[in-house]
Design a protein around this motif. Structure first.
Motif, mmCIF file in Angstrom:
data_model
loop_
_atom_site.group_PDB
_atom_site.id
_atom_site.type_symbol
_atom_site.label_atom_id
_atom_site.label_comp_id
_atom_site.label_asym_id
_atom_site.label_seq_id
_atom_site.Cartn_x
_atom_site.Cartn_y
_atom_site.Cartn_z
ATOM 1 N N GLY A 101 0.799 -1.205 0.000
ATOM 2 C CA GLY A 101 0.000 0.000 0.000
ATOM 3 C C GLY A 101 0.838 1.262 0.000
ATOM 4 O O GLY A 101 2.066 1.218 -0.117
ATOM 5 N N VAL A 102 0.184 2.376 0.145
ATOM 6 C CA VAL A 102 0.838 3.680 0.191
ATOM 7 C C VAL A 102 0.900 4.122 1.646
ATOM 8 O O VAL A 102 -0.138 4.334 2.275
ATOM 9 N N PRO A 103 2.091 4.263 2.204
ATOM 10 C CA PRO A 103 2.179 4.619 3.614
ATOM 11 C C PRO A 103 1.854 6.085 3.849
ATOM 12 O O PRO A 103 1.906 6.910 2.943
ATOM 13 N N SER A 104 1.521 6.384 5.069
ATOM 14 C CA SER A 104 1.310 7.758 5.471
ATOM 15 C C SER A 104 1.874 7.935 6.871
ATOM 16 O O SER A 104 2.249 6.952 7.525
ATOM 17 N N SER A 105 1.919 9.165 7.324
ATOM 18 C CA SER A 105 2.442 9.410 8.659
ATOM 19 C C SER A 105 1.584 8.756 9.721
ATOM 20 O O SER A 105 2.042 8.513 10.830
ATOM 21 N N GLY A 106 0.340 8.448 9.385
ATOM 22 C CA GLY A 106 -0.523 7.807 10.360
ATOM 23 C C GLY A 106 -0.590 6.303 10.250
ATOM 24 O O GLY A 106 -1.228 5.644 11.077
ATOM 25 N N SER A 107 0.076 5.728 9.246
ATOM 26 C CA SER A 107 -0.064 4.286 9.034
ATOM 27 C C SER A 107 1.237 3.507 9.065
ATOM 28 O O SER A 107 1.236 2.321 9.382
ATOM 29 N N TYR A 108 2.368 4.150 8.763
ATOM 30 C CA TYR A 108 3.597 3.374 8.551
ATOM 31 C C TYR A 108 4.071 2.657 9.806
ATOM 32 O O TYR A 108 4.832 1.708 9.729
ATOM 33 N N GLU A 109 3.627 3.130 10.964
ATOM 34 C CA GLU A 109 4.091 2.532 12.214
ATOM 35 C C GLU A 109 3.291 1.301 12.626
ATOM 36 O O GLU A 109 3.606 0.672 13.645
ATOM 37 N N HIS A 110 2.256 0.976 11.870
ATOM 38 C CA HIS A 110 1.362 -0.094 12.282
ATOM 39 C C HIS A 110 1.750 -1.405 11.605
ATOM 40 O O HIS A 110 1.669 -1.524 10.379
ATOM 41 N N PRO A 111 2.139 -2.402 12.372
ATOM 42 C CA PRO A 111 2.574 -3.676 11.772
ATOM 43 C C PRO A 111 1.548 -4.313 10.849
ATOM 44 O O PRO A 111 1.918 -4.960 9.869
ATOM 45 N N HIS A 112 0.261 -4.138 11.118
ATOM 46 C CA HIS A 112 -0.745 -4.822 10.318
ATOM 47 C C HIS A 112 -0.835 -4.284 8.894
ATOM 48 O O HIS A 112 -1.481 -4.892 8.035
ATOM 49 N N GLU A 113 -0.174 -3.148 8.624
ATOM 50 C CA GLU A 113 -0.189 -2.586 7.280
ATOM 51 C C GLU A 113 0.719 -3.360 6.318
ATOM 52 O O GLU A 113 0.619 -3.203 5.110
ATOM 53 N N TYR A 114 1.594 -4.187 6.864
ATOM 54 C CA TYR A 114 2.666 -4.800 6.076
ATOM 55 C C TYR A 114 2.346 -6.227 5.686
ATOM 56 O O TYR A 114 1.735 -6.977 6.450
ATOM 57 N N ASP A 115 2.793 -6.587 4.481
ATOM 58 C CA ASP A 115 2.454 -7.877 3.902
ATOM 59 C C ASP A 115 3.518 -8.948 4.137
ATOM 60 O O ASP A 115 3.185 -10.126 4.283
ATOM 61 N N TYR A 116 4.781 -8.559 4.106
ATOM 62 C CA TYR A 116 5.876 -9.514 4.264
ATOM 63 C C TYR A 116 6.818 -9.020 5.352
ATOM 64 O O TYR A 116 7.080 -7.820 5.462
ATOM 65 N N TRP A 117 7.366 -9.959 6.096
ATOM 66 C CA TRP A 117 8.262 -9.665 7.209
ATOM 67 C C TRP A 117 9.494 -10.553 7.161
ATOM 68 O O TRP A 117 9.426 -11.718 6.743
#
Length: 127
Positions: A101-117
């Motif tokens: 997705g497209v990160p934002s200052s309000g979303s990039y810190e949230h682990p659930h936004e990420y697909d691969y680790w």
């Protein structure tokens, strides 16, 4: 099979530097935002930095701003986190993650936004 591998962690003295690498395989990292997280013993996973795909917009949490630098090399399917002026409180396992997705200052810190680790690399800073 999509995979992320972190490397570059180690033990350094306070004030020292490290360069963490994030190597992706099985998918094109260039299409993804890349985030770096860390987790200290007994604490929750913390998002500390992110670089978007496309325009390469950068995000940093205040505790690492001006000390850490995130970058990416899409040709090599890699991303990096330069850690400088390290402090004992930076001691943690560091993780790289990819977000389609497209990160934002309000979303990039949230682990659930990420697909691969990745599995993480350990950084220990001694005083």
């Amino acid at each position: 099979q999509a995979q992320i591998v972190e490397s570059g962690g180690g033990v350094v003295q306070s004030g020292g530097s490290l360069r963490l690498s994030c190597t992706a395989s099985g998918f094109n990292l260039g299409y993804y935002a890349v985030g770096w997280f860390r987790q200290a013993p007994g604490k929750e996973r913390e998002g500390i930095s992110c670089i978007s795909n496309g325009n390469g917009r950068l995000y940093y949490v205040d505790s690492v701003k001006d000390r850490f630098t995130i970058s990416r090399d899409n040709e090599r399917n890699m991303a990096f986190l330069e850690l400088s002026n390290l402090k004992p409180e930076d001691t943690a396992d560091y993780y790289c993650a990819a977000d389609f997705g497209v990160p934002s200052s309000g979303s990039y810190e949230h682990p659930h936004e990420y697909d691969y680790w990745g599995q993480g690399t350990q950084v220990t800073v001694s005083s």
